[in-house]
Design an enzyme around this catalytic site. Structure first.
Site, PDB file in Angstrom:
ATOM      1  N   CYS A   1      64.593  26.539  80.597  1.00 12.73           N
ATOM      2  CA  CYS A   1      63.206  26.693  81.057  1.00 12.73           C
ATOM      3  C   CYS A   1      62.479  27.772  80.241  1.00 12.73           C
ATOM      4  O   CYS A   1      62.309  27.605  79.044  1.00 12.73           O
ATOM      5  CB  CYS A   1      63.166  26.963  82.565  1.00 12.73           C
ATOM      6  SG  CYS A   1      61.535  26.702  83.281  1.00 12.73           S
TER       7      CYS A   1
ATOM      8  N   GLU B   1      70.854  23.012  86.286  1.00  9.39           N
ATOM      9  CA  GLU B   1      71.545  23.555  87.470  1.00  9.39           C
ATOM     10  C   GLU B   1      70.954  23.019  88.770  1.00  9.39           C
ATOM     11  O   GLU B   1      71.517  23.205  89.838  1.00  9.39           O
ATOM     12  CB  GLU B   1      71.528  25.090  87.431  1.00  9.39           C
ATOM     13  CG  GLU B   1      70.209  25.780  87.807  1.00  9.39           C
ATOM     14  CD  GLU B   1      69.162  25.806  86.698  1.00  9.39           C
ATOM     15  OE1 GLU B   1      69.329  25.118  85.682  1.00  9.39           O
ATOM     16  OE2 GLU B   1      68.162  26.541  86.885  1.00  9.39           O
TER      17      GLU B   1
ATOM     18  N   HIS C   1      65.789  21.985  84.510  1.00 10.98           N
ATOM     19  CA  HIS C   1      66.809  22.833  85.127  1.00 10.98           C
ATOM     20  C   HIS C   1      68.076  22.019  85.373  1.00 10.98           C
ATOM     21  O   HIS C   1      68.183  21.362  86.409  1.00 10.98           O
ATOM     22  CB  HIS C   1      66.289  23.405  86.452  1.00 10.98           C
ATOM     23  CG  HIS C   1      65.269  24.471  86.256  1.00 10.98           C
ATOM     24  ND1 HIS C   1      65.595  25.789  86.033  1.00 10.98           N
ATOM     25  CD2 HIS C   1      63.922  24.414  86.211  1.00 10.98           C
ATOM     26  CE1 HIS C   1      64.497  26.504  85.863  1.00 10.98           C
ATOM     27  NE2 HIS C   1      63.465  25.690  85.973  1.00 10.98           N
TER      28      HIS C   1
END
Lengths: 193, 251
Positions: free
Chosen positions: A77, A177, A175
């Site tokens: 990001c 994650e 993202h």
């Protein structure tokens, strides 16, 4: 394997930590240059505003450490955006690893872009096993335009870089994650690089 | 293509999930972490946790819950309820929340929005607005919709965007709990007035209500609670239905 997540006071470090722990790895959170340089893999997180993040990197001297790393580095990001030359976000000078200008989406679309968007034209081992047009979670107002280093494309108003790569430096705008099973696969692929 | 988001909302009291019908009369709908994991694996695009107890002693319980949720689920989530300071937000984000939502505290002290977006970035600041139509005008309500104010919904939406909100979650008190559909007219007007994403909330009863709010209400995301918790609507089936109507969804 020694994985270090760069700790400079910016970023949702806990979520990245948890994401790796879910498949059995424990990244170390560190701001120590020796520890970072000694890692097998480096994660460069970032959430928030570009100029204050760069200020923190300069304050800790990490702005000089990161460009000299030789092991695989993954910017996530804002981390990806800071690997570029300059950002339109408060005219911030970045780490200049990618000779690119980070731009803001125009008001023709809602800004920030929030949600799941598809990524395509995947061309890197980072995406091994990830299908074309897989969905990733994104949350951003600024983007890296398409360039020579683009390794995945997404579309919002215009096509832009969902991911970039130059030598050992990788950047993803989304993202991983927070992107369910496919996001986890990308993190696993990064460890396998 | 950016997809429309389906967001289950988990109302939390003392660390447990509850759902208020018209914000009163609470019913138990299970353990928050387990419920979050089920949703994360069954097609939800995002989750919202709303702490409706939101007292000082519950701050720590909420922060602990956020930590447990973040460890388990692989999709983004927002936390709200009683947040009124930079310190509150700092702790929740540190524990793994992706976004926080503020409501009454922003109406009482609008500068809070500037402070939070300045410190954490506007992308993680959601302003939740509860409103109800009074004599033909949409008026903002506080404290879970209990206390009316003189603040106009649309003027407030423009102001929160200007102050740095990254997203607006609009709950119509007139529609919440009715299962008769979302407040699409007001939602569409909001989308035209501001240039940040709008989450529609209040009124979901059947699949078609979601299609309507994405098309007629121009919403970017739709939030619901009991229809998901009590399995009246299956998220995967809902998304298939939306896809057949040409609405972009993640499947």
């Amino acid at each position: 394997m020694k994985i270090v997540q760069i700790d400079y006071g910016a970023g949702n470090v806990k979520n990245i930590q948890f994401a790796f722990e879910r498949f059995g790895f424990s990244p170390i959170l560190s701001s120590d240059p020796d520890e970072i340089m000694g890692a097998d893999k480096v994660i460069f997180p970032g959430v928030g505003e570009a100029s204050s993040a760069m200020k923190k990197l300069r304050h800790s001297g990490l702005d000089r450490v990161i460009p000299n790393l030789t092991q695989p580095v993954l910017g996530i990001c804002l981390g990806m955006q800071l690997l570029c030359d300059i950002s339109e976000e408060n005219n911030t000078r970045g780490l200049a690893i990618f000779n690119q200008q980070v731009k803001r989406f125009s008001n023709a679309v809602k800004v920030p872009q929030i949600g799941w968007n598809s990524i395509h034209e995947l061309r890197s081992h980072l995406f091994d096993g990830v299908r074309e047009n897989e969905f990733m979670y994104l949350l951003h107002s600024y983007y890296v335009p398409l360039c020579e280093e683009t390794i995945a494309v997404s579309d919002y108003e215009i096509p832009y870089s969902a991911a970039i790569q130059k030598n050992n430096f990788y950047g993803v705008q989304f993202h991983p994650e927070k992107s369910s099973v496919a996001g986890e696969l990308i993190l696993k692929n990064f460890l396998a690089l | 293509m950016l997809t429309k988001r389906i967001i289950p909302c988990l109302d939390i009291k003392d660390g447990r999930t509850v759902k208020g019908i018209n914000f009163i009369n609470l019913r138990d709908a299970g353990d928050p972490v387990e419920l979050a994991e089920v949703y994360s694996e069954s097609g939800a695009d995002e989750l919202v946790f709303l702490d409706i107890s939101a007292t000082e002693e519950n701050r720590k319980t909420l922060a602990d819950l956020v930590l447990r949720v973040a460890a388990r689920i692989r999709i983004p989530f927002t936390v709200g309820g009683g947040i009124s300071s930079v310190e509150d937000v700092d702790l929740l984000l540190k524990n793994g929340a992706d976004k926080v939502s503020i409501n009454s505290s922003a109406v009482k002290r609008p500068e809070l929005i500037n402070e939070l977006s300045g410190r954490f970035g506007n992308q993680c600041i959601v302003v939740a607005i509860d409103a109800k139509k009074i004599d033909g005008n949409w008026k903002v309500h506080l404290i879970g919709g209990k206390v009316p104010t003189e603040v106009d919904l649309f003027e407030w939406a423009v102001e929160v965007e200007r102050r740095g909100a990254g997203e607006i979650m609009f709950t119509s008190m007139d529609h919440d709990g009715t299962k008769n559909g979302f407040a699409n007219e007001a939602l569409a007007k909001l989308s035209e007035l501001v240039n940040i994403p709008i989450i529609a909330s209040g009124g979901a009863g059947i699949d078609q209500h979601f299609a309507d709010t994405f098309i007629d209400g121009k919403a970017d995301a739709a939030l619901a609670a009991s229809v998901f918790h009590f399995k009246e609507i299956d998220i995967t089936e809902l998304k298939q239905n939306l896809k057949e109507q040409g609405i972009p969804v993640r499947l």
